[in-house]
Design an enzyme around this catalytic site. Structure first.
Site, PDB file in Angstrom:
ATOM      1  N   GLU A  93       0.822  -1.231  -0.024  1.00 30.31           N
ATOM      2  CA  GLU A  93       0.007   0.092  -0.017  1.00 30.31           C
ATOM      3  C   GLU A  93       0.953   1.178   0.005  1.00 30.31           C
ATOM      4  O   GLU A  93       1.957   1.353   0.474  1.00 30.31           O
ATOM      5  CB  GLU A  93      -0.953  -0.163   1.247  1.00 30.31           C
ATOM      6  CG  GLU A  93      -2.003  -1.036   1.112  1.00 30.31           C
ATOM      7  CD  GLU A  93      -3.077  -1.025   2.315  1.00 30.31           C
ATOM      8  OE1 GLU A  93      -4.224  -1.488   2.062  1.00 30.31           O
ATOM      9  OE2 GLU A  93      -2.603  -0.752   3.337  1.00 30.31           O
ATOM     10  N   CYS A 106       3.524   8.602   1.068  1.00 29.07           N
ATOM     11  CA  CYS A 106       4.123   7.444   2.180  1.00 29.07           C
ATOM     12  C   CYS A 106       4.295   6.441   1.367  1.00 29.07           C
ATOM     13  O   CYS A 106       3.377   5.712   0.945  1.00 29.07           O
ATOM     14  CB  CYS A 106       3.213   7.265   3.457  1.00 29.07           C
ATOM     15  SG  CYS A 106       3.696   6.166   4.576  1.00 29.07           S
ATOM     16  N   CYS A 113       6.455  -6.942   7.005  1.00 28.48           N
ATOM     17  CA  CYS A 113       7.516  -6.482   7.704  1.00 28.48           C
ATOM     18  C   CYS A 113       7.848  -7.512   8.661  1.00 28.48           C
ATOM     19  O   CYS A 113       7.092  -8.385   9.181  1.00 28.48           O
ATOM     20  CB  CYS A 113       7.270  -5.177   8.801  1.00 28.48           C
ATOM     21  SG  CYS A 113       8.304  -4.524   9.503  1.00 28.48           S
ATOM     22  N   CYS A 117       6.393  -5.592  15.456  1.00 27.52           N
ATOM     23  CA  CYS A 117       5.901  -4.488  16.660  1.00 27.52           C
ATOM     24  C   CYS A 117       4.357  -4.684  17.116  1.00 27.52           C
ATOM     25  O   CYS A 117       3.541  -5.003  15.997  1.00 27.52           O
ATOM     26  CB  CYS A 117       6.129  -2.938  16.104  1.00 27.52           C
ATOM     27  SG  CYS A 117       7.620  -2.624  15.755  1.00 27.52           S
ATOM     28  N   CYS A 120       1.454  -2.527  15.276  1.00 24.72           N
ATOM     29  CA  CYS A 120       1.662  -2.096  13.999  1.00 24.72           C
ATOM     30  C   CYS A 120       0.787  -3.200  13.019  1.00 24.72           C
ATOM     31  O   CYS A 120       0.994  -4.415  12.847  1.00 24.72           O
ATOM     32  CB  CYS A 120       2.956  -2.205  13.475  1.00 24.72           C
ATOM     33  SG  CYS A 120       2.745  -1.767  11.779  1.00 24.72           S
ATOM     34  N   CYS A 357      -1.880   6.191  10.240  1.00 26.28           N
ATOM     35  CA  CYS A 357      -0.577   5.582  10.619  1.00 26.28           C
ATOM     36  C   CYS A 357      -0.664   4.204  11.204  1.00 26.28           C
ATOM     37  O   CYS A 357      -1.666   4.115  12.141  1.00 26.28           O
ATOM     38  CB  CYS A 357       0.124   6.599  11.520  1.00 26.28           C
ATOM     39  SG  CYS A 357       1.704   6.116  11.891  1.00 26.28           S
TER      40      CYS A 357
END
Length: 387
Positions: A93, A106, A113, A117, A120, A357
């Site tokens: 994205e 962004c 990933c 975390c 996230c 975010c």
């Protein structure tokens, strides 16, 4: 015939080397770079000031290829989000955030990933692979063309004259790029840096080093390497003011704890285009938002010239975490500002299209089994940490 070389992934030096190997003069690389990146042209036949035999050579050996767009969404606040197909059932994205004084894109650097975390949603998708430099730049190349096309169409509808092709470079409204999409950029270092160099090059996108930001969770050796290879603005995902808490929220902290990270930030500042590091701090209810955490952050701010960016958490079911109340965010910010720490609270943008975010989560095939591990961790409570 072997697969054609995607020109989008070649930084200026590499493109110049390619032209030299083909027996062309150095100015050909600059011409080609301007056609592809400044003008956004993918059809070699349209590159009118290139010799016919050169265009034929490009057609045979190279391409300007962008991943297919699966979906495009536009938020009520003007934020745009594109979902790109990067092959083998993986998707990434990209988000554009328009504001009065700038337009920020962004960009993603990985399909998924590895860092897992706790807060996230990208991390909860797992990890498949690094993106190529061409796939990184393709997000900028396509987004700019798409925005310009829509802007030109709107003008054409309004005045019956201006088309998207007539918009000038100055009117291309992506003024800032942040490597804050899916993935940890520094863990894809050798594909990231060529893309950064293209963003900065005057024959490509011509962005200022101050307007290109790499966000990292704190990969200390690669922060140092970036300071030498391509220093741009740096944002550090901090999210906790002490090691005990950060270990629980961000497993990478066990490898590169806060003391090492602060030292790396100070070393980076010697080469950075800005005289401060941005610390990103997501506000989690009852986890990292107490007064004592603010006072611990103040002590960190005394060690590194910085700006604190407080980010309202965007909850998702897999996290098991909640957003701090608006009142608590304001109180937290006040403590920091009263101590002289430059502090901003990020506005939530694009949350109606899951573009805010921490919400980016394109589909990936999780070959690292991170999704499975995070599901197990969800049931483990975060231990209360007192100073």
């Amino acid at each position: 015939m072997s697969e054609r070389l995607n020109l989008l992934g070649l930084d200026p030096a590499t493109l110049a080397e390619l032209m030299a190997r083909w027996g062309h003069k150095p100015y050909r690389a600059k011409q080609l770079c301007r056609w592809v990146h400044q003008r956004g042209v993918a059809d070699f036949d349209q590159m009118s000031d290139l010799a016919k035999d050169f265009r034929a050579q490009l057609q045979e050996r190279t391409s300007v290829s962008v991943p297919d767009v699966i979906t495009k969404q536009v938020s009520a606040d003007g934020t745009r989000k594109w979902l790109f197909d990067v092959g083998n059932n993986n998707a990434i994205e990209t988000v554009f955030i328009p504001e009065d004084d700038r337009g920020t894109l962004c960009i993603s650097s990985q399909a998924g990933c590895t860092l897992a975390c706790r807060f996230c949603s990208t991390g909860h998708q797992g990890f498949n692979r690094n993106l190529t430099s061409a796939e990184i730049i393709a997000q900028l190349w396509f987004a700019r063309a798409d925005i310009m096309a829509d802007k030109g169409a709107a003008r054409l509808q309004a005045d019956g004259q201006t088309s998207s092709a007539e918009l000038t470079q100055d009117e291309r409204i992506i003024s800032n790029v942040v490597m804050m999409g899916m993935g940890e950029p520094l863990l894809n270092y050798y594909e990231l840096v060529p893309a950064l160099k293209l963003m900065l090059d005057d024959n490509a996108y011509g962005l200022s080093r101050r307007r290109v930001t790499v966000s990292t969770s704190g990969i200390v050796p690669l922060i140092d390497k970036l300071s030498q290879d391509c220093p741009v603005a740096l944002a550090v995902s901090l999210h906790a003011p002490n090691d005990d808490l950060r270990d629980q929220l961000m497993p990478i902290n066990k490898k590169f704890p806060i003391d090492q990270l602060m030292d790396a930030c100070n070393r980076y500042l010697e080469f950075a285009p800005r005289d401060f590091i941005t610390f990103e701090y997501i506000m989690l209810d009852g986890i990292n938002d107490r007064d004592e955490h603010a006072h611990q952050l103040i002590q960190l701010a005394k060690r590194v010239r910085c700006k604190l960016n407080l980010i309202p958490f965007n909850p998702f079911p897999e996290s098991g975490l909640d957003r701090s109340s608006n009142n608590q965010v304001r109180r937290f910010a006040s403590i920091l500002m009263d101590a002289g720490v430059i502090t901003t609270v990020r506005k939530t943008r694009g949350d109606d299209i899951d573009a805010a975010c921490g919400q980016l989560a394109g589909d990936v095939i999780d070959r690292a089994r991170i999704r499975e591990k995070l599901q197990e961790r969800k049931t483990i409570p975060i231990k209360e940490v007192r100073s």
